[in-house]
Structure formats: structure tokens, C-alpha cells
Design an enzyme around this catalytic site. Sequence first.
Site, PDB file in Angstrom:
ATOM      1  N   HIS A  63      57.566  22.847  25.391  1.00 49.16           N
ATOM      2  CA  HIS A  63      57.620  21.873  24.290  1.00 49.16           C
ATOM      3  C   HIS A  63      58.155  20.531  24.787  1.00 49.16           C
ATOM      4  O   HIS A  63      59.349  20.240  24.693  1.00 49.16           O
ATOM      5  CB  HIS A  63      58.544  22.438  23.201  1.00 49.16           C
ATOM      6  CG  HIS A  63      58.423  21.772  21.880  1.00 49.16           C
ATOM      7  ND1 HIS A  63      58.599  22.460  20.701  1.00 49.16           N
ATOM      8  CD2 HIS A  63      58.163  20.494  21.526  1.00 49.16           C
ATOM      9  CE1 HIS A  63      58.453  21.632  19.685  1.00 49.16           C
ATOM     10  NE2 HIS A  63      58.202  20.418  20.174  1.00 49.16           N
ATOM     11  N   HIS A  65      57.443  16.227  24.863  1.00 43.86           N
ATOM     12  CA  HIS A  65      56.729  15.049  24.371  1.00 43.86           C
ATOM     13  C   HIS A  65      56.727  13.994  25.481  1.00 43.86           C
ATOM     14  O   HIS A  65      57.761  13.404  25.784  1.00 43.86           O
ATOM     15  CB  HIS A  65      57.395  14.503  23.108  1.00 43.86           C
ATOM     16  CG  HIS A  65      57.371  15.458  21.957  1.00 43.86           C
ATOM     17  ND1 HIS A  65      56.281  15.585  21.120  1.00 43.86           N
ATOM     18  CD2 HIS A  65      58.288  16.360  21.534  1.00 43.86           C
ATOM     19  CE1 HIS A  65      56.539  16.515  20.206  1.00 43.86           C
ATOM     20  NE2 HIS A  65      57.753  17.000  20.438  1.00 43.86           N
ATOM     21  N   ASP A 155      52.820  19.864  16.236  1.00 45.68           N
ATOM     22  CA  ASP A 155      54.268  19.678  16.237  1.00 45.68           C
ATOM     23  C   ASP A 155      54.660  18.266  15.796  1.00 45.68           C
ATOM     24  O   ASP A 155      54.078  17.275  16.235  1.00 45.68           O
ATOM     25  CB  ASP A 155      54.865  19.942  17.616  1.00 45.68           C
ATOM     26  CG  ASP A 155      56.367  19.831  17.576  1.00 45.68           C
ATOM     27  OD1 ASP A 155      56.993  20.653  16.884  1.00 45.68           O
ATOM     28  OD2 ASP A 155      56.920  18.905  18.195  1.00 45.68           O
ATOM     29  N   HIS A 235      61.167  25.565  17.884  1.00 45.18           N
ATOM     30  CA  HIS A 235      62.559  25.178  17.612  1.00 45.18           C
ATOM     31  C   HIS A 235      63.207  25.914  16.426  1.00 45.18           C
ATOM     32  O   HIS A 235      63.565  25.303  15.412  1.00 45.18           O
ATOM     33  CB  HIS A 235      62.699  23.668  17.437  1.00 45.18           C
ATOM     34  CG  HIS A 235      61.602  22.965  16.698  1.00 45.18           C
ATOM     35  ND1 HIS A 235      61.177  23.339  15.440  1.00 45.18           N
ATOM     36  CD2 HIS A 235      60.834  21.896  17.039  1.00 45.18           C
ATOM     37  CE1 HIS A 235      60.218  22.535  15.047  1.00 45.18           C
ATOM     38  NE2 HIS A 235      59.987  21.662  16.002  1.00 45.18           N
ATOM     39  N   ASP A 308      61.970  20.585  23.486  1.00 45.63           N
ATOM     40  CA  ASP A 308      61.547  19.604  22.476  1.00 45.63           C
ATOM     41  C   ASP A 308      61.984  18.205  22.910  1.00 45.63           C
ATOM     42  O   ASP A 308      62.464  17.403  22.101  1.00 45.63           O
ATOM     43  CB  ASP A 308      62.091  19.947  21.093  1.00 45.63           C
ATOM     44  CG  ASP A 308      61.437  19.123  19.978  1.00 45.63           C
ATOM     45  OD1 ASP A 308      60.416  18.449  20.244  1.00 45.63           O
ATOM     46  OD2 ASP A 308      61.944  19.154  18.839  1.00 45.63           O
TER      47      ASP A 308
END
Length: 441
Positions: A63, A65, A155, A235, A308
Site C-alpha cells: 500500500h 502512494h 483506495d 488499513h 499507506d
Amino acid sequence: MNGPAGTTILRGVRPLGGAPRDVTVRGSRIAAVTAPGNGTGPSEATTVDCDGLIMLPALVDLHTHLREPGDTASETIVSGTRAAAHGGYSDVLAMANCVPVTDTPERVRHIIERAARTASCRVHPVGAVTSGLAGRGLAPLDAMAAAGAVMFSDDGVCVDDPRLLLRALEAARRTGTLVAQHAQCPRLVERGQVNAGAAAHATGLPPWPATGEETIVARDVVLAGATGGRLHICHVSTAGTVEIVRWAKSRGWPVTAEVTPHHLLLTDLMTRDTDPLHKVNPPLRGAEDVAALREALRDGTIDAVATDHAPHTASSKDNHWCEAPFGMLGLETALPVVAEALGAGGEPDWGLVATVMSTRPARIAGLAEVAGRPLRAAEPATFTLVDPRADWRVDRTESVSASDNTPFHGMTFRHRVVATMVEGRVTADIDRRLTFPARVS
């Protein structure tokens, strides 16, 4: 990443925190793991003193970004994967909420091609579940899987329509991939900002209730059971969600779950200063939730740790709480944070750390043939080295990410990643006492 160079002998390293060993790396492979003093190689072999350093299989993040394309002021593939390498990662899954959204096979291929030229670790695209993350129609999931997408997720936005999610799970079953859900019921959460209860009362900010997560997870695990499509819960943040996942697994349904480092260590007490560095989605929860998350990670109810990693520019975070974006950096601090959370002031179970940060994430993403491999002869030389006596103080100004929005600034951790190698390529050599060949800064 630089190419493999000759033979390197790592003296006195501790695989999975066990007894010291000499590990010989030749080219892209581990050539031998021997008792100290027995590691041999050609006369031109490079010897590295690793006395006491922990060796783990390089980490895998489900996960991440990376923000490219679209928001390169916050992060790029170059900066984000450099942060990943500095955090001990060999592989990251790049989320789809870029601009434009990764919702076509052409965009999946673009990320793969861009990363192949510029990345410091392996990048695996995540395709969007719905076109434009709009929640109205499915993206071409089969075609994106054929192009190289390893997972599908909107997400940042919940796939709220159960019919769409059911169809996505059916596509995941066909393609051998999985759907990762951002569990946030929009009608229950509304404009929620902080954990409902004491934190919301103390700050006066809109509450983000646990039910906003738990109701979606309860619905979705039933859909996974009905379709046989693999569902991954992003998460996890509440004790209630842990119990729902535990129930789903007891029924044999194809459900996995992740927890972030920050939800394992920080509580909603951090939000009472209303510093947007502590603003994240889902929000930081109470101490009882943190305890339940740690126990669920230990007993396997929660399968993996995923960062995340959500970079944002300083100008966007330097706002009133409600105007600032949700999100925290995670890649460079994940290992020390997880070690702290699982170690309870002492040494963590390094085998468990490797399982939840490398082996299981690799298996979930379908990468087990190349990532999360055992630390033994003939396996890929893909590992990270951790100093267990670092007493490292996090300084946001030293981040190699393009952003610096870490909630751990000023905190001191016992452990720190000091080097990462991927198939014999040194992708990070942070501790300058280590004289690796083909060093990458």
C-alpha cells in the site's frame, strides 16, 4: 539500481535475529550461509563487517502512494522508491489514485515502464476498481490484470455499491488477483476527521466512528465468501474490524487484512493538538484498538503490515485541520515503528517481523517467487540489514521522500535500516561505515 558486482561476504550478520553467520553474496544470489569465519570467496571478494546487524528478507509494501503521475510535487516514482529502499523495501504496490487514475491497461503499462527506468525498487501497479474512482462503473479489470496490475483498489474512496464490489470480486477470481477495499461508509463517516469519542469531544472536530469502517468490512467479507473472490481489507484500525476479520477467516473465506505502522503505535491522544501531521484516514484510534491490532498481528488475524505511505507537500499540510489532506509518510520509518510496537521495549520476534512485512505481503500480492524469500543459499540476494542498537531520532528534514509529513518527527527508535539489497544490487547504503560495492546513496 546498479547491477550486481562480484562477490561480497557479510561477516557476523544475524539472519532473522538468530546466531551470527557469514553470508556470501555472489552476483544476484546468496551463495552460502556459514558459521562465522567459514565464509570464503575469491581473493577479490569484498568483506563487510556486519557485526550484530539483523538480516531480514527485504520488505514488501502492499500500500504505497507514489503520486506519479499527477502530483509530483508530493512524490515521484524516483523519490518514493528511494524512500522505500531506505526503509528496507524491495517491492511496493503503487496505488491507483494518481492523476490520471490508473484505470486502463495503458496506464498500468506506463507505470511499469517508467519504474523500470527510474525506480530504486520493484514497482507493481494497482489498478482502480471503478473508472476514475467514481464508483459508478467497473474499470477494465481483466485487461489491467493482463497488463500487469497485481491488485485492484479505489483506495482513498470506498467502493460503496455492493453490486460493483461483487462484480470486482468475481473478476479477481477470474484473473487470480484481489480487491483491496478502503472501508469507509460515506453515510456514517460523512465529514469525519478524528476518532469518535474523547478525541472528537476534546478537539471539537467532526467524529469518524468505528462503525463507518466495520459495517463495510462486515458486508464485504460476506461478498467474498459468496463469490470466492479474494478480498483484502486496507488499513484496519478498530478492534471491531479485527473481530469481523477473525470471524470471516474462521469460515474459510478468502479474506486478508493489513494494518499500518502508525495504527500499531500511535493513539488518538496525538490528535488533540490538532496538528495535521497526525491527520490520517482512518483516524488514529484509542489505546484498546491499538492493543487489539497488535494482538491480531501476532495471532495472524491481521496478515500484514502495509505503510499507506501518503506524501503531501508542506504547504498542503500547513493548514487548518479540516482543510489539510489525510495522510502520513511511512516507508522510511515502518521497520523501526513495527519493531517498537511488537517488541514492547525489548527485541521483537524478528521472524514475525519478517513474516508480516515481507513473506505474507509477497504471498498476498502474488510475488512470492521473487520477494519474501528465505535467507539461504541459492535464493535471491534480496534483503535488508537492520541496526538493533541505532537509537535513531527521526528528523523530517532528512527524509529522502519528496515530502516530510511524518508523525514520528523527533521520536527516537532503537532500530534502523542501514542497507538494502535487491538481487545483488545495493539500493540503499545508509550507514557510511558499511563499504558496500556499487553503493547507492
